[in-house]
Design a protein around this motif. Structure first.
Motif, short mmCIF file in Angstrom:
data_model
loop_
_atom_site.label_atom_id
_atom_site.label_comp_id
_atom_site.label_asym_id
_atom_site.label_seq_id
_atom_site.Cartn_x
_atom_site.Cartn_y
_atom_site.Cartn_z
N GLY A 125 0.78 -1.22 0.00
CA GLY A 125 0.00 0.00 0.00
C GLY A 125 0.81 1.28 0.00
N PHE A 126 2.15 1.19 -0.12
CA PHE A 126 2.97 2.38 -0.17
C PHE A 126 3.39 2.67 -1.61
CE2 PHE A 126 5.26 -1.34 1.49
CZ PHE A 126 6.07 -1.63 0.40
N ASP A 127 4.11 3.76 -1.80
CA ASP A 127 4.60 4.13 -3.13
C ASP A 127 5.79 3.23 -3.46
OD1 ASP A 127 5.76 5.29 -5.38
OD2 ASP A 127 5.30 7.34 -4.75
N ARG A 128 5.52 2.15 -4.18
CA ARG A 128 6.58 1.16 -4.42
C ARG A 128 7.73 1.73 -5.25
NH1 ARG A 128 2.69 -2.91 -7.66
NH2 ARG A 128 1.42 -2.31 -5.87
N ARG A 129 7.39 2.61 -6.19
CA ARG A 129 8.46 3.18 -7.01
C ARG A 129 9.38 4.05 -6.17
NH1 ARG A 129 7.69 6.91 -12.50
NH2 ARG A 129 9.92 7.37 -12.81
N ALA A 130 8.79 4.90 -5.34
CA ALA A 130 9.60 5.78 -4.49
C ALA A 130 10.44 4.97 -3.52
CB ALA A 130 8.69 6.76 -3.74
N LEU A 131 9.86 3.92 -2.93
CA LEU A 131 10.61 3.10 -1.99
C LEU A 131 11.75 2.37 -2.70
CD1 LEU A 131 11.04 1.96 0.81
CD2 LEU A 131 9.33 0.20 0.31
N GLY A 132 11.47 1.83 -3.88
CA GLY A 132 12.52 1.14 -4.63
C GLY A 132 13.68 2.07 -4.96
N GLU A 133 13.37 3.29 -5.40
CA GLU A 133 14.42 4.25 -5.73
C GLU A 133 15.21 4.64 -4.48
OE1 GLU A 133 12.31 7.40 -7.60
OE2 GLU A 133 12.18 6.39 -9.55
N ALA A 134 14.51 4.77 -3.34
CA ALA A 134 15.20 5.11 -2.09
C ALA A 134 16.14 3.98 -1.67
CB ALA A 134 14.18 5.38 -0.99
N LEU A 135 15.70 2.75 -1.83
CA LEU A 135 16.56 1.61 -1.47
C LEU A 135 17.81 1.57 -2.33
CD1 LEU A 135 13.84 -1.16 -0.99
CD2 LEU A 135 15.21 -0.08 0.81
N ALA A 144 23.46 -6.52 -1.68
CA ALA A 144 22.19 -6.55 -0.95
C ALA A 144 21.35 -7.75 -1.37
CB ALA A 144 21.40 -5.26 -1.18
N LEU A 145 20.64 -8.32 -0.41
CA LEU A 145 19.61 -9.31 -0.65
C LEU A 145 18.27 -8.62 -0.53
CD1 LEU A 145 20.98 -12.20 1.61
CD2 LEU A 145 20.96 -12.19 -0.90
N PHE A 146 17.37 -8.87 -1.47
CA PHE A 146 16.06 -8.24 -1.42
C PHE A 146 14.97 -9.29 -1.47
CE2 PHE A 146 12.35 -6.29 -3.58
CZ PHE A 146 12.00 -5.40 -2.58
N TYR A 147 14.07 -9.23 -0.48
CA TYR A 147 12.90 -10.10 -0.45
C TYR A 147 11.68 -9.26 -0.79
CZ TYR A 147 9.10 -12.97 1.37
OH TYR A 147 7.92 -13.68 1.50
N PRO A 148 11.07 -9.46 -1.97
CA PRO A 148 9.96 -8.59 -2.38
C PRO A 148 8.74 -8.67 -1.48
CG PRO A 148 10.85 -9.81 -4.25
CD PRO A 148 11.45 -10.42 -3.02
N GLY A 149 8.42 -9.88 -0.94
CA GLY A 149 7.23 -10.02 -0.11
C GLY A 149 6.00 -9.50 -0.83
N TRP A 150 5.21 -8.70 -0.13
CA TRP A 150 4.00 -8.13 -0.70
C TRP A 150 4.23 -6.70 -1.19
CZ3 TRP A 150 -0.76 -9.59 2.87
CH2 TRP A 150 -0.82 -10.98 2.98
N SER A 151 5.48 -6.27 -1.27
CA SER A 151 5.77 -4.87 -1.57
C SER A 151 5.35 -4.47 -2.98
CB SER A 151 7.27 -4.60 -1.41
OG SER A 151 8.02 -5.29 -2.41
N GLY A 152 5.34 -5.42 -3.91
CA GLY A 152 5.04 -5.09 -5.29
C GLY A 152 6.23 -4.53 -6.05
N ILE A 153 7.39 -4.43 -5.38
CA ILE A 153 8.59 -3.94 -6.06
C ILE A 153 9.12 -5.03 -6.98
CG2 ILE A 153 10.97 -3.17 -5.72
CD1 ILE A 153 10.10 -1.93 -3.07
#
Length: 288
Positions: A125-135, A144-153
């Protein structure tokens, strides 16, 4: 997994930490518990009837025994709790250590320094694009290891220094990382601390702010990075904090202490003790 027994030591974990004066801590638990009871009363009474053949309850009650899968290394047992409330330690599964990594993950871990783990579980439910760019900006080329989970990234959109993972036992994976960036759920917070690595917590809802505050108070995480408006700069500062030698030393010490806890065994011992006491009380009633 979440302390709901009223105490003066801290406010209800479902309220923002540090906002209430001390004299409101205990009432805040009663208020939130009453709200939770109103939300789940129907389901609770249905379970009482179908599973335990018990009569429905009209009001919230607190006299029953309650066991917490919470580590005393993160949350010491409040001195004003009643005797029926007991902090056992984290509940873990030994079988997680027997898990075998798929070859791509094993190869990535073996190919360089311990990576940063990033995963927000079922948060959405968050801004996935903004969060992805921030990460991407905050990680700044680190492994880095990334677990997408329910993030939609979309993991495929991440640069090559990121390795995308699926469901992986935290007990196995976290000790092989340099730090854990997560949402602050009770289970993930405990598993990161038990692994002996620092956390960077990006809470979104509910008790996640409480656990972010507990980890920060123990000196093994920076102040929480707000999940609703996370920026690369704020996240980068938090990663720098978690990378400090003294933070890593504190995290290792807390992890070593938690490794000595037997939360599951303590819970079993408490359940057996409660059952024996109940059996003795029932036998005494029959004799009377």
């Amino acid at each position: 997994m979440i302390p709901i027994t009223p105490t003066a030591d801290f406010a209800s974990p479902f309220l923002p930490p540090g906002k209430l004066p001390g004299w409101l801590h205990r009432p805040s638990h009663r208020f939130v518990n009453a709200m939770l009871w109103r939300a789940f009363r129907k389901e609770t009474n249905a379970a009482r009837a179908s599973i335990c053949a018990l009569q429905p309850r009209e009001r919230v009650w607190t006299e029953h025994p309650i066991l917490y899968g919470v580590s005393p290394s993160l949350l010491p047992q409040p001195r004003d709790w009643p005797p029926q409330a007991h902090i056992c330690g984290q509940w873990t599964l030994a079988s997680a250590q027997e898990w075998s990594a798929p070859e791509p993950l094993a190869d990535f871990l073996a190919s360089g320094d311990a990576p940063i783990y990033i995963g927000f579980g079922s948060m959405a439910g968050f801004d996935r694009r903004a969060l992805g760019e921030a990460l991407i900006g905050a990680v700044a080329g680190r492994r880095a290891l990334f677990y997408p989970g329910w993030s939609g990234i979309d993991g495929k959109a991440l640069p090559s220094n990121f390795h995308v993972v699926g469901d992986t036992p935290h007990e196995w994976l976290f000790p092989r990382t340099s730090m854990v960036i997560h949402h602050g759920g009770a289970g993930t917070s405990h598993s990161a601390a038990r692994a002996g690595v620092p956390s960077v917590v990006v809470p979104f809802a509910a008790d996640q702010f409480f656990w972010a505050d507990r980890l920060a108070k123990r000196g093994i995480a920076p102040a929480a990075v707000q999940g609703k408006r996370v920026s690369a700069a704020a996240l980068a500062r938090a990663i720098d904090f978690a990378s400090r030698a003294q933070v890593r030393t504190r995290a290792a010490a807390i992890g070593a202490a938690m490794a000595q806890e037997d939360g599951l065994g303590e819970a079993v011992r408490m359940i057996e003790s409660i059952a024996r006491a109940g059996a003795r009380a029932g036998l005494a009633a029959v004799r009377r």
